[in-house]
Write a protein that holds these residues in place. Structure first.
Motif, PDB file in Angstrom:
ATOM      1  N   ASP A 102       0.794  -1.237   0.000  1.00  0.00           N
ATOM      2  CA  ASP A 102       0.000   0.000   0.000  1.00  0.00           C
ATOM      3  C   ASP A 102       0.829   1.290   0.000  1.00  0.00           C
ATOM      4  O   ASP A 102       0.280   2.387   0.107  1.00  0.00           O
ATOM      5  N   MET A 129       4.267   0.060  -3.836  1.00  0.00           N
ATOM      6  CA  MET A 129       2.849  -0.209  -4.106  1.00  0.00           C
ATOM      7  C   MET A 129       2.735  -1.256  -5.201  1.00  0.00           C
ATOM      8  O   MET A 129       3.549  -1.288  -6.118  1.00  0.00           O
ATOM      9  N   GLY A 152      -4.520  -3.775  -5.890  1.00  0.00           N
ATOM     10  CA  GLY A 152      -5.520  -4.138  -4.890  1.00  0.00           C
ATOM     11  C   GLY A 152      -6.533  -5.142  -5.400  1.00  0.00           C
ATOM     12  O   GLY A 152      -6.304  -5.832  -6.401  1.00  0.00           O
ATOM     13  N   ILE A 202      -0.047  -4.148   4.202  1.00  0.00           N
ATOM     14  CA  ILE A 202      -0.886  -2.950   4.235  1.00  0.00           C
ATOM     15  C   ILE A 202      -1.181  -2.561   5.675  1.00  0.00           C
ATOM     16  O   ILE A 202      -1.214  -3.407   6.568  1.00  0.00           O
TER      17      ILE A 202
END
Ligand code: DX5
Ligand code: ZN
Length: 248
Positions: free
Chosen positions: A39, A46, A49, A78
């Motif tokens: 996240d 990153m 999702g 995350i």
């Protein structure tokens, strides 16, 4: 130890072809797919999702039994892991593995002035229960800086629904593929295996043909490998060799 489970990390796959990369990896002998969710907050990187997981899930047959071939092993790097359980269940995640460190950190603890603000923080045990109630297997991960001792209460509690199905011992600092294996983390695996002969113990980070012996000797049975599989000329051969080492 329980059976060997080889879980290639698709972090090292070609993200422009993720669906076919996943399907091919299963055809090449992988048991699970290790799906790294980052996240940019809990870790300095990153990935993607639940919407992406939903799309790639359709390229791989769901496991016949939970934990079987084709299991989507989602490694949730995350903050606030309790917030994403239902989204990932809907996306087709089979095993939701959260970080212990993320589950215990709370805004209230960091900022006493803010303690009146409810943060809806969930304890690891409550989170495991919630994951199970939502219909997924539950895993708990620890970073290199976290002592394995924090897990004893969680593993030994009397409520079966609040016990994890898997422990993930990180053998690199989470965030990136292709880092150097930290053998310093293996005593955690040894200690877990001594106490829990039937527990799924996963290792993640820097695993490959040069490091698998040590991890297998310590008692790990779930092997994540990203760059070692996707960077290989013959990924099927690497998967087979990893399995052979764990099984012998
Ligand atoms: C790192 C990830 C790993 C990563 C492993 O934060 O959790 O799953 O993909 O990559 P390798 O196997 O290349 O170390
Ligand atoms: Zn991972």
């Amino acid at each position: 130890s329980p059976p060997a489970i080889i879980a290639p990390s698709i972090l090292s796959a070609d993200f422009a072809q993720l669906g076919s990369e996943c399907a091919t990896t299963i055809e090449r002998g992988a048991d699970w797919l290790h799906v790294d969710i980052m996240d940019g907050h809990f870790v300095p990187n990153m990935t993607f999702g639940a919407p992406v997981v939903t799309k790639i899930r359709s390229h791989v047959a769901k496991p016949a039994t939970p934990g079987g071939k084709g299991t989507f092993d989602c490694h949730m790097m995350i903050a606030e892991p309790q917030k994403w359980v239902s989204e990932f269940k809907s996306a087709g995640c089979d095993l939701y593995c959260f970080h212990y460190e993320a589950a215990i950190s709370s805004t209230a603890a960091k900022d006493p002035a803010n303690s009146s603000k409810t943060t809806a923080q969930t304890s690891p045990r409550e989170l495991i229960r919630y994951i199970h109630e939502s219909g997924m297997k539950a895993g708990i991960a620890i970073k290199p800086d976290t002592k394995v001792d924090v897990l004893w209460d969680i593993l030994e509690n009397e409520e079966e629904i609040e016990r994890p199905d898997m422990v993930l011992v990180m053998t690199v600092h989470p965030g990136f593929g292709g880092q150097k294996f930290m053998a310093s983390e293996l005593p955690k695996v040894t200690a877990l295996r001594q106490r829990y002969p039937d527990l799924n113990i996963e290792v993640d980070g820097g695993l490959g043909l040069g490091t698998i012996d040590q991890a297998a000797d310590a008692g790990a049975n779930v092997i994540v490998a990203g760059s070692a599989v996707f960077g290989a000329k013959d990924p099927a051969e690497v998967i087979a060799k990893l399995r052979e080492t764990v099984e012998k």
